[in-house]
Design a protein around this motif. Structure first.
Motif, PDB file in Angstrom:
ATOM      1  N   ALA A 108       0.543  -1.305  -0.081  1.00  0.00           N
ATOM      2  CA  ALA A 108      -0.032  -0.075   0.054  1.00  0.00           C
ATOM      3  C   ALA A 108       0.728   1.170   0.066  1.00  0.00           C
ATOM      4  O   ALA A 108       1.124   2.026   0.880  1.00  0.00           O
ATOM      5  CB  ALA A 108      -0.823  -0.055   1.133  1.00  0.00           C
ATOM      6  N   PRO A 109       1.585   1.538  -1.179  1.00  0.00           N
ATOM      7  CA  PRO A 109       2.614   2.765  -1.308  1.00  0.00           C
ATOM      8  C   PRO A 109       2.071   4.049  -1.016  1.00  0.00           C
ATOM      9  O   PRO A 109       3.097   4.708  -0.690  1.00  0.00           O
ATOM     10  CB  PRO A 109       3.251   2.085  -2.334  1.00  0.00           C
ATOM     11  N   GLY A 110       0.760   4.468  -1.361  1.00  0.00           N
ATOM     12  CA  GLY A 110       0.441   5.947  -1.457  1.00  0.00           C
ATOM     13  C   GLY A 110       1.220   6.447  -2.520  1.00  0.00           C
ATOM     14  O   GLY A 110       1.587   5.871  -3.625  1.00  0.00           O
ATOM     15  N   PHE A 111       1.440   7.621  -2.274  1.00  0.00           N
ATOM     16  CA  PHE A 111       2.319   8.365  -3.445  1.00  0.00           C
ATOM     17  C   PHE A 111       3.062   9.440  -2.643  1.00  0.00           C
ATOM     18  O   PHE A 111       2.553  10.342  -1.947  1.00  0.00           O
ATOM     19  CB  PHE A 111       1.436   9.329  -4.440  1.00  0.00           C
ATOM     20  N   ILE A 151      15.655  11.137  -6.590  1.00  0.00           N
ATOM     21  CA  ILE A 151      15.169  10.066  -5.676  1.00  0.00           C
ATOM     22  C   ILE A 151      13.917   9.282  -6.124  1.00  0.00           C
ATOM     23  O   ILE A 151      13.488   9.665  -7.388  1.00  0.00           O
ATOM     24  CB  ILE A 151      14.652  10.908  -4.358  1.00  0.00           C
ATOM     25  N   ALA A 152      13.381   8.297  -5.418  1.00  0.00           N
ATOM     26  CA  ALA A 152      12.365   7.487  -5.873  1.00  0.00           C
ATOM     27  C   ALA A 152      11.402   7.174  -4.919  1.00  0.00           C
ATOM     28  O   ALA A 152      12.039   6.912  -3.573  1.00  0.00           O
ATOM     29  CB  ALA A 152      13.073   6.061  -6.468  1.00  0.00           C
ATOM     30  N   SER A 153      10.213   6.866  -5.072  1.00  0.00           N
ATOM     31  CA  SER A 153       9.179   6.576  -4.102  1.00  0.00           C
ATOM     32  C   SER A 153       8.197   5.598  -4.885  1.00  0.00           C
ATOM     33  O   SER A 153       7.651   6.196  -5.788  1.00  0.00           O
ATOM     34  CB  SER A 153       8.315   7.802  -3.653  1.00  0.00           C
ATOM     35  N   TYR A 178      -3.476   5.476  -8.566  1.00  0.00           N
ATOM     36  CA  TYR A 178      -3.869   6.821  -8.330  1.00  0.00           C
ATOM     37  C   TYR A 178      -5.273   6.843  -7.884  1.00  0.00           C
ATOM     38  O   TYR A 178      -5.784   7.610  -6.921  1.00  0.00           O
ATOM     39  CB  TYR A 178      -3.895   7.864  -9.582  1.00  0.00           C
ATOM     40  N   PHE A 179      -6.217   6.084  -8.610  1.00  0.00           N
ATOM     41  CA  PHE A 179      -7.666   5.759  -8.385  1.00  0.00           C
ATOM     42  C   PHE A 179      -8.155   4.610  -7.757  1.00  0.00           C
ATOM     43  O   PHE A 179      -7.624   3.512  -8.306  1.00  0.00           O
ATOM     44  CB  PHE A 179      -8.415   6.205  -9.499  1.00  0.00           C
TER      45      PHE A 179
END
Length: 367
Positions: A35-38, A175-177, A182-183
């Motif tokens: 559940a990474p989110g943003f 950097i990276a995330s 998104y939906f």
């Protein structure tokens, strides 16, 4: 043996690698990727390349992700001399990792640098920075539906001085995330707020076409006003009443005859997702127009039925149907049609390797 790029006559940078002494455990990483989110969690490493007026690009390295030390007089803190990009890495079904049209992100970063009096990072160095980070943090690229690794290259003035001139010392970072869908529960139309009191960027000769933080800072107040009115985004006009773009996305209008129209202006950021969507539409036989498009033409077209769809597009959401336009003096429902979601599906199928990449847009980052 060092291989020289025949097009640029540039040799690859020799990166130094400093591994993280306490990297995220595989178990914790899997929890994050579930559940990474943003923009909430970041990989273990980052890229750091220095630039100076006398030494050019030098000291490239991959190092543990962590705070950046700045002198209080660093030019970026006083004059906002900075730029950034947004790009994603996708894991395909066979486990390989690809990105999408990185040469276009490199070119846009160079255009932004030129406008903000920063050095232009050569495209081979930009691409190499992506590969260097993926080489150590590739396990952070998620494999869930609509998930990706969001890559954020950025550059800013590091020189400590208070004179008003272009800085002679600059830092480029990457950097990276991990990013989730998104939906949640499917793509849903959104309402947008028309900002009539504020502009996101100056018009002719301004910084609107550069991807620089000041443009986004200028959009935050009207974005908050939009949220207060139940809107997900804000749309801006130029001084002549022409539509520009949303706070972080381009906008496209679909006409009854199948023509796609997107606003054109030197104060609009050239969207890579938008250009890709328009190309896919052209491949399907749609006519595409990039031209000034007034608010009046928008409202009249919706009222008459000449406009049959309106959607926004950008790196994060890809494509978002617009279902409503709100302003201080009116509220217009927007027509919803199938084309936006069809184009979104086609584009994401290419990005994730589910559809043929006939334009050569994908670039493999691992291996």
């Amino acid at each position: 043996m060092t291989v020289i790029d025949p097009e640029t006559e540039l040799a690859p940078l020799e990166f130094a690698h400093t591994p993280h002494l306490a990297p995220t455990t595989p178990e914790r990483r899997e929890q994050i990727l579930a559940a990474p989110g943003f923009g909430e969690n970041f990989t273990d490493h980052m890229v750091d390349i220095c630039w100076s007026k006398t030494g050019g690009w030098h000291r490239p390295r991959v190092q543990p992700y962590g705070p950046i030390t700045l002198d209080p007089a660093a030019a970026v803190l006083h004059y906002g001399q900075e730029i950034f990009e947004g790009i994603k890495a996708y894991r395909h079904a066979d486990g390989t990792i690809h990105t999408f049209r990185p040469d276009q992100n490199a070119a846009r970063l160079q255009r932004s640098a030129r406008r903000m009096a920063l050095p232009e990072l050569p495209t081979p160095y930009f691409l190499q920075s992506l590969r260097e980070l993926i080489a150590v943090d590739g396990a952070w690229v998620p494999s869930g539906e609509d998930q990706s690794l969001y890559l954020r290259p950025f550059m800013f003035a590091k020189e400590a001085f208070l004179g008003v001139r272009a800085a002679h010392k600059v830092g480029y970072y990457l950097i990276a995330s991990p990013a989730g869908a998104y939906f949640h529960g499917g793509v849903k139309p959104v309402s947008i707020w028309l900002s009539e009191d504020y502009a996101r960027a100056a018009g002719r000769g301004g910084t609107g076409a550069a991807k620089t933080g000041g443009n986004y800072a200028a959009s935050l107040l009207p974005q908050a006003q939009a949220a207060d009115r139940g809107c997900a985004q804000v749309v801006f006009l130029d001084p002549d009443g022409n539509v520009e773009e949303l706070g972080g996305m381009n906008i496209v209008f679909v006409k009854r005859d199948g023509t796609l129209v997107t606003p054109a202006s030197e104060s609009i950021l050239a969207g890579i997702t938008r250009d890709s969507i328009l190309q896919l539409a052209a491949d399907r036989g749609h006519r595409v127009e990039q031209r000034p498009f007034s608010l009046q033409e928008w409202r009249d077209g919706v009222a008459s039925g000449d406009i049959v769809e309106v959607f926004a597009c950008g790196t994060a959401a890809v494509v978002t149907p617009i279902g409503g336009l709100k302003a201080a003096g009116f509220e217009d429902a927007q027509p919803i049609g199938p084309l936006a979601l069809e184009l979104r599906q086609h584009l994401t199928d290419i990005q994730y390797g589910r559809a043929e990449d006939t334009h050569g847009w994908l670039v493999r980052l691992d291996g």
